[in-house]
Design an enzyme around this catalytic site. Structure first.
Site, mmCIF file in Angstrom:
data_model
loop_
_atom_site.group_PDB
_atom_site.id
_atom_site.type_symbol
_atom_site.label_atom_id
_atom_site.label_comp_id
_atom_site.label_asym_id
_atom_site.label_seq_id
_atom_site.Cartn_x
_atom_site.Cartn_y
_atom_site.Cartn_z
ATOM 1 N N GLY A 1 0.838 -1.196 0.000
ATOM 2 C CA GLY A 1 0.000 0.000 0.000
ATOM 3 C C GLY A 1 0.867 1.238 0.000
ATOM 4 O O GLY A 1 1.990 1.235 -0.514
ATOM 5 N N GLU A 2 0.346 2.327 0.535
ATOM 6 C CA GLU A 2 1.047 3.615 0.620
ATOM 7 C C GLU A 2 1.237 4.286 -0.738
ATOM 8 O O GLU A 2 1.785 5.376 -0.811
ATOM 9 C CB GLU A 2 2.427 3.477 1.288
ATOM 10 C CG GLU A 2 2.429 2.905 2.683
ATOM 11 C CD GLU A 2 3.846 2.776 3.251
ATOM 12 O OE1 GLU A 2 4.809 3.260 2.622
ATOM 13 O OE2 GLU A 2 3.982 2.181 4.334
#
Length: 344
Positions: free
Chosen positions: A309-310
């Site tokens: 993610g991120e």
């Protein structure tokens, strides 16, 4: 209502014509050729400018974590936002390597992050427990969408011509799984994954929670925004708004993984023409990502087994896009190089 800017098809056709004159066999650069032509259509230029990415990480907590769906406590959301602010997260390293603008937005963190040098746009301190009740009210959902739209405007005003949305929120794979199931019709058994690394018992519990949430709204006739309100999260709604505003402004978004694709599905359900302004970066290791990508009709560029993610998977793909455009713009034509073209 939001509407997406039309593609410049004449610029795309001119780019395709240029590809046919470059010193290589037709089609020999594969997807790189198509990517360059897509940037031409997005920018309205036969020779598009190099992608200049802006990365915005949206953070929010999820009430569903009380159901024990994550291997980490909700406090980690706050701690990771602090890590972002201090430059220590993976996406911070990638943004520095790409010389990309990075912004972190508090859309709904439960903890106190008021002292951090981030964008403070908290709609509420975390969503409600989607297994038991509506995750966000209609007003909260609209507010979170606007948080994302405002972030997209800031990124474009700062000079970005490619948008990347990242996420941070313990519990958000549960919300994303519920959204993907509802919006694609895929069964929870095929979509629910291990997220932060839960064991078999945790996975069975997470599956139960997603099924419970879906059963709660099974007979509801929900719009895309209603679905987001019922089963989503504040950072997911902000990401959806980010994509919608990017398309309205005529700037494409490079979609990250599982959570980002859930947000893109929500946004597409609100504005179908958004599809023209989306590009999938990587194939997440989360099992449900394939179903989301299929529904979005977006093939992933790479499969690196990532599930962080991120915005990290999208950021990793940026050099590939930049190289595609440079090849398109800087290769010599047969005429320029004095090389004989393909025989008739």
């Amino acid at each position: 209502m939001n509407s997406s800017k039309p593609l410049d098809l004449s610029a795309r056709n001119a780019a395709r014509a240029r590809q046919a004159t470059l010193t290589k066999p037709p089609g020999s650069l594969g997807q790189l050729e198509d990517l360059a032509c897509r940037f031409a259509a997005w920018q309205g230029r036969a020779k598009p400018e190099a992608p200049r990415p802006a990365i915005t990480v949206f953070a929010g907590d999820h009430g569903v974590t009380v159901e024990g769906v994550s291997a980490f406590p909700s406090a980690v959301t706050t701690e990771m936002v602090r890590n972002f602010a201090n430059g220590g997260a993976a996406i911070c390293v990638l943004a520095r390597a790409l010389d990309a603008r990075l912004e972190v937005v508090d859309a709904g963190v439960a903890g106190d992050v008021s002292a951090l040098p981030i964008v403070h746009a908290k709609v509420r301190a975390g969503s409600r427990n989607l297994a038991k009740e509506t995750a966000m009210s209609a007003e909260e959902t609209s507010a979170a969408l606007e948080v994302g739209r405002a972030a997209a405007r800031r990124a474009v005003e700062a000079g970005a011509n490619l948008l990347i949305a990242g996420d941070m929120g313990i519990g958000n794979t549960t919300a994303s799984a519920a959204l993907i199931c509802r919006l694609t019709g895929a069964s929870p058994e095929l979509v629910v994954g291990r997220g932060t690394g839960i064991d078999d018992i945790g996975l069975a519990n997470k599956l139960r929670v997603v099924k419970t949430a879906l059963a709660r709204v099974a007979w509801e006739n929900l719009s895309g925004q209603d679905t987001l309100a019922e089963l989503g999260g504040l950072e997911i709604a902000a990401m959806a708004g980010f994509y919608l505003e990017g398309a309205r402004l005529g700037v494409p978004s490079l979609i990250d993984g599982f959570i980002a694709s859930a947000a893109a599905l929500c946004a597409k359900s609100m504005e179908p023409s958004l599809h023209d302004w989306l590009l999938a970066s990587h194939r997440s290791a989360e099992p449900g990502h394939d179903h989301a990508l299929a529904a979005l009709q977006l093939p992933a560029l790479v499969d690196l087994g990532m599930r962080l993610g991120e915005g990290s998977g999208a950021a990793v793909c940026v050099p590939l896009l930049q190289l595609a455009v440079r090849l398109h713009n800087e290769m010599a034509t047969f005429e320029e190089a004095g090389i004989s073209g393909k025989s008739a």
